[in-house]
Motif scaffolding. Sequence first.
Motif, PDB file in Angstrom:
ATOM      1  N   THR A   9       0.853  -1.184   0.000  1.00 56.72           N
ATOM      2  CA  THR A   9       0.000   0.000   0.000  1.00 56.72           C
ATOM      3  C   THR A   9       0.892   1.237   0.000  1.00 56.72           C
ATOM      4  OG1 THR A   9      -1.774  -1.118   1.237  1.00 56.72           O
ATOM      5  CG2 THR A   9      -1.744   1.296   1.288  1.00 56.72           C
ATOM      6  N   THR A  10       0.816   2.022  -1.058  1.00 56.70           N
ATOM      7  CA  THR A  10       1.565   3.278  -1.108  1.00 56.70           C
ATOM      8  C   THR A  10       0.597   4.448  -0.985  1.00 56.70           C
ATOM      9  OG1 THR A  10       1.530   3.237  -3.545  1.00 56.70           O
ATOM     10  CG2 THR A  10       3.486   2.348  -2.446  1.00 56.70           C
ATOM     11  N   LEU A  11       1.132   5.607  -0.604  1.00 54.98           N
ATOM     12  CA  LEU A  11       0.284   6.762  -0.299  1.00 54.98           C
ATOM     13  C   LEU A  11       0.422   7.889  -1.310  1.00 54.98           C
ATOM     14  CD1 LEU A  11       0.718   6.881   3.585  1.00 54.98           C
ATOM     15  CD2 LEU A  11      -0.846   5.498   2.197  1.00 54.98           C
ATOM     16  N   GLY A  12       1.013   7.601  -2.451  1.00 54.61           N
ATOM     17  CA  GLY A  12       1.146   8.590  -3.516  1.00 54.61           C
ATOM     18  C   GLY A  12       1.532   7.895  -4.803  1.00 54.61           C
ATOM     19  N   ALA A  13       1.093   8.451  -5.927  1.00 58.28           N
ATOM     20  CA  ALA A  13       1.327   7.805  -7.220  1.00 58.28           C
ATOM     21  C   ALA A  13       2.804   7.637  -7.559  1.00 58.28           C
ATOM     22  CB  ALA A  13       0.599   8.580  -8.321  1.00 58.28           C
ATOM     23  N   PRO A  14       3.673   8.633  -7.345  1.00 60.58           N
ATOM     24  CA  PRO A  14       5.086   8.420  -7.661  1.00 60.58           C
ATOM     25  C   PRO A  14       5.697   7.273  -6.865  1.00 60.58           C
ATOM     26  CG  PRO A  14       4.638  10.763  -7.377  1.00 60.58           C
ATOM     27  CD  PRO A  14       3.422  10.031  -6.918  1.00 60.58           C
ATOM     28  N   PHE A  15       5.237   7.088  -5.640  1.00 56.73           N
ATOM     29  CA  PHE A  15       5.762   6.022  -4.799  1.00 56.73           C
ATOM     30  C   PHE A  15       5.210   4.664  -5.235  1.00 56.73           C
ATOM     31  CE2 PHE A  15       5.588  10.051  -2.640  1.00 56.73           C
ATOM     32  CZ  PHE A  15       6.917  10.212  -2.278  1.00 56.73           C
ATOM     33  N   ALA A  16       4.015   4.678  -5.795  1.00 56.36           N
ATOM     34  CA  ALA A  16       3.474   3.450  -6.368  1.00 56.36           C
ATOM     35  C   ALA A  16       4.314   3.000  -7.560  1.00 56.36           C
ATOM     36  CB  ALA A  16       2.022   3.657  -6.795  1.00 56.36           C
ATOM     37  N   MET A  17       4.709   3.952  -8.396  1.00 52.43           N
ATOM     38  CA  MET A  17       5.524   3.609  -9.553  1.00 52.43           C
ATOM     39  C   MET A  17       6.880   3.046  -9.122  1.00 52.43           C
ATOM     40  SD  MET A  17       3.273   4.243 -11.720  1.00 52.43           S
ATOM     41  CE  MET A  17       4.253   3.687 -13.128  1.00 52.43           C
ATOM     42  N   THR A  18       7.432   3.587  -8.060  1.00 54.99           N
ATOM     43  CA  THR A  18       8.687   3.055  -7.524  1.00 54.99           C
ATOM     44  C   THR A  18       8.476   1.670  -6.922  1.00 54.99           C
ATOM     45  OG1 THR A  18       9.606   5.245  -7.100  1.00 54.99           O
ATOM     46  CG2 THR A  18      10.485   3.440  -5.784  1.00 54.99           C
ATOM     47  N   ALA A  19       7.338   1.474  -6.254  1.00 56.21           N
ATOM     48  CA  ALA A  19       7.047   0.177  -5.641  1.00 56.21           C
ATOM     49  C   ALA A  19       6.908  -0.927  -6.695  1.00 56.21           C
ATOM     50  CB  ALA A  19       5.781   0.264  -4.799  1.00 56.21           C
ATOM     51  N   ILE A  20       6.445  -0.564  -7.879  1.00 55.48           N
ATOM     52  CA  ILE A  20       6.382  -1.549  -8.968  1.00 55.48           C
ATOM     53  C   ILE A  20       7.777  -2.110  -9.223  1.00 55.48           C
ATOM     54  CG2 ILE A  20       6.015  -1.827 -11.455  1.00 55.48           C
ATOM     55  CD1 ILE A  20       3.724   0.218 -11.224  1.00 55.48           C
ATOM     56  N   GLN A  21       8.766  -1.232  -9.258  1.00 51.48           N
ATOM     57  CA  GLN A  21      10.152  -1.674  -9.466  1.00 51.48           C
ATOM     58  C   GLN A  21      10.637  -2.513  -8.294  1.00 51.48           C
ATOM     59  OE1 GLN A  21      12.667   1.740 -10.528  1.00 51.48           O
ATOM     60  NE2 GLN A  21      10.823   2.852 -11.100  1.00 51.48           N
ATOM     61  N   SER A  22      10.271  -2.118  -7.069  1.00 43.78           N
ATOM     62  CA  SER A  22      10.686  -2.868  -5.872  1.00 43.78           C
ATOM     63  C   SER A  22      10.140  -4.287  -5.893  1.00 43.78           C
ATOM     64  CB  SER A  22      10.213  -2.142  -4.609  1.00 43.78           C
ATOM     65  OG  SER A  22      10.823  -0.889  -4.474  1.00 43.78           O
ATOM     66  N   ILE A  23       8.876  -4.417  -6.261  1.00 42.39           N
ATOM     67  CA  ILE A  23       8.253  -5.743  -6.311  1.00 42.39           C
ATOM     68  C   ILE A  23       8.980  -6.628  -7.315  1.00 42.39           C
ATOM     69  CG2 ILE A  23       6.146  -6.959  -7.014  1.00 42.39           C
ATOM     70  CD1 ILE A  23       4.576  -4.544  -5.826  1.00 42.39           C
ATOM     71  N   ALA A  24       9.315  -6.064  -8.462  1.00 43.50           N
ATOM     72  CA  ALA A  24      10.045  -6.828  -9.486  1.00 43.50           C
ATOM     73  C   ALA A  24      11.447  -7.189  -9.005  1.00 43.50           C
ATOM     74  CB  ALA A  24      10.121  -6.028 -10.782  1.00 43.50           C
ATOM     75  N   ASP A  25      12.150  -6.224  -8.404  1.00 47.69           N
ATOM     76  CA  ASP A  25      13.518  -6.470  -7.938  1.00 47.69           C
ATOM     77  C   ASP A  25      13.561  -7.530  -6.838  1.00 47.69           C
ATOM     78  OD1 ASP A  25      14.324  -4.556  -9.710  1.00 47.69           O
ATOM     79  OD2 ASP A  25      14.769  -3.021  -8.201  1.00 47.69           O
ATOM     80  N   ALA A  26      12.526  -7.557  -6.018  1.00 44.41           N
ATOM     81  CA  ALA A  26      12.483  -8.510  -4.905  1.00 44.41           C
ATOM     82  C   ALA A  26      12.025  -9.893  -5.332  1.00 44.41           C
ATOM     83  CB  ALA A  26      11.561  -7.978  -3.811  1.00 44.41           C
ATOM     84  N   GLY A  27      11.544 -10.003  -6.573  1.00 45.62           N
ATOM     85  CA  GLY A  27      10.979 -11.271  -7.023  1.00 45.62           C
ATOM     86  C   GLY A  27       9.730 -11.635  -6.244  1.00 45.62           C
ATOM     87  N   SER A  28       9.015 -10.607  -5.793  1.00 49.25           N
ATOM     88  CA  SER A  28       7.840 -10.805  -4.947  1.00 49.25           C
ATOM     89  C   SER A  28       6.585 -11.015  -5.791  1.00 49.25           C
ATOM     90  CB  SER A  28       7.652  -9.576  -4.053  1.00 49.25           C
ATOM     91  OG  SER A  28       6.445  -9.644  -3.330  1.00 49.25           O
ATOM     92  N   LYS A  29       5.643 -11.748  -5.220  1.00 47.09           N
ATOM     93  CA  LYS A  29       4.342 -11.929  -5.852  1.00 47.09           C
ATOM     94  C   LYS A  29       3.299 -10.957  -5.295  1.00 47.09           C
ATOM     95  CE  LYS A  29       5.080 -16.831  -6.890  1.00 47.09           C
ATOM     96  NZ  LYS A  29       4.594 -18.228  -6.693  1.00 47.09           N
ATOM     97  N   ALA A  30       3.754 -10.025  -4.473  1.00 48.90           N
ATOM     98  CA  ALA A  30       2.828  -9.066  -3.869  1.00 48.90           C
ATOM     99  C   ALA A  30       2.175  -8.201  -4.932  1.00 48.90           C
ATOM    100  CB  ALA A  30       3.572  -8.183  -2.870  1.00 48.90           C
ATOM    101  N   LYS A  31       0.929  -7.835  -4.685  1.00 44.98           N
ATOM    102  CA  LYS A  31       0.213  -6.904  -5.541  1.00 44.98           C
ATOM    103  C   LYS A  31       0.322  -5.509  -4.939  1.00 44.98           C
ATOM    104  CE  LYS A  31      -2.983 -10.345  -7.388  1.00 44.98           C
ATOM    105  NZ  LYS A  31      -4.401 -10.746  -7.564  1.00 44.98           N
ATOM    106  N   LEU A  32      -0.083  -4.519  -5.707  1.00 49.74           N
ATOM    107  CA  LEU A  32       0.113  -3.118  -5.324  1.00 49.74           C
ATOM    108  C   LEU A  32      -1.177  -2.337  -5.479  1.00 49.74           C
ATOM    109  CD1 LEU A  32       1.946  -0.588  -4.752  1.00 49.74           C
ATOM    110  CD2 LEU A  32       2.422  -0.557  -7.209  1.00 49.74           C
ATOM    111  N   ALA A  33      -1.479  -1.523  -4.488  1.00 50.33           N
ATOM    112  CA  ALA A  33      -2.585  -0.566  -4.580  1.00 50.33           C
ATOM    113  C   ALA A  33      -2.106   0.732  -3.929  1.00 50.33           C
ATOM    114  CB  ALA A  33      -3.829  -1.095  -3.877  1.00 50.33           C
ATOM    115  N   THR A  34      -2.744   1.834  -4.301  1.00 47.21           N
ATOM    116  CA  THR A  34      -2.196   3.119  -3.862  1.00 47.21           C
ATOM    117  C   THR A  34      -3.286   4.153  -3.586  1.00 47.21           C
ATOM    118  OG1 THR A  34      -0.515   4.802  -4.377  1.00 47.21           O
ATOM    119  CG2 THR A  34      -1.955   4.115  -6.187  1.00 47.21           C
TER     120      THR A  34
END
Length: 339
Positions: free
Chosen positions: A238-263
């Motif tokens: 859960t991110t609290l701003g759109a720019p941070f959501a876009m960064t979290a997309i990269q984090s999820i990929a880098d971590a090899g995580s299956k987590a989903k994202l909402a913001t």
Amino acid sequence: MDRTSHPRSRRIVPLVAVAAAAALTLAGCSSSSGGKKSTEDTSGVSAGKATTPRMMVAMITHAAPGDTFWDTIRKGAQAAAAKDNIKLVYSSDPNGPNQSNLVQNAIDQKVDGIAVTLAKPDAMKSVVATAEKAGIPVVGFNTGVQDWKKQGLLEYFGQDESIAGEAFGRKLNAAGAKHTICVIMEQGQVALEARCAGVKKTFTGKTEIINVNGTDMPSVKSTITAKLQQDKTIDYVTTLGAPFAMTAIQSIADAGSKAKLATFDLNKDAVGAIKAGKIQWAIDQQPYLQGYLAVDSLWLYKNNGNYSGGGQEPVLTGPAFVDKTNVAKVAEFAAKGTR
């Protein structure tokens, strides 16, 4: 403030702002040392604006340098200023005392009205009282829904962040989430804290609060990545701003995580990510509308004696969910910078 005291306090008030055909272009700035007053460029202002005497309105926010969310707020404010024959002076600083100094600067300039955010309400209390003592009307927007009436502001335009967070938590439940991290990019900022508290209140799974430095995006990315690598049970970020959501997309990929994202909050990039399925949903608080209504309300007060909400209730601009079911409709307006 008792949010249950009026039926409108739990839904979006259907106000329709009449936008100007062209907006003022302002060159603003943010500064960790207190910021500078922006200058005004009146070129390109269309005909048809108000013929009432020229007003000067100061809009003073807690925006951090580089946070594109505030571009949309300023665009709405500029549209209202162009229509209402207002000279709009924008300034910002995320530091509470520095933001307070910017309000004092506006008072010293003898502006006709002030629109201010109350992200750090205690830091703003004294200077807001000074403005009111000087006879300068002050309205609040974006942050401060719990404090605007306590501080004697005329009106408030924005989202009740506690209600938004609670709605977000219920959405996580419906999605079948079990463990989310809520990423706060500015520790101590009341609106952000309220969002995560609201999520935690209604989400039946596990909620962890993660504090990051929102002015250092590489650090934000590495912190989220490390947390996801450390704990594979996290299934939603859960991110609290759109720019941070876009960064979290990269984090999820880098971590090899299956987590989903909402913001919380939208921008053009986030809309595209919702379309692509990389963001499941976003809560939209309509920042363009916040900026527009805050400036327009000061014109209405000075020239007509009007109070939106009767001076008793906030005018809510959110929360509204944007997901795959309605993103195509929102995308058209996001591309124009109005959603």
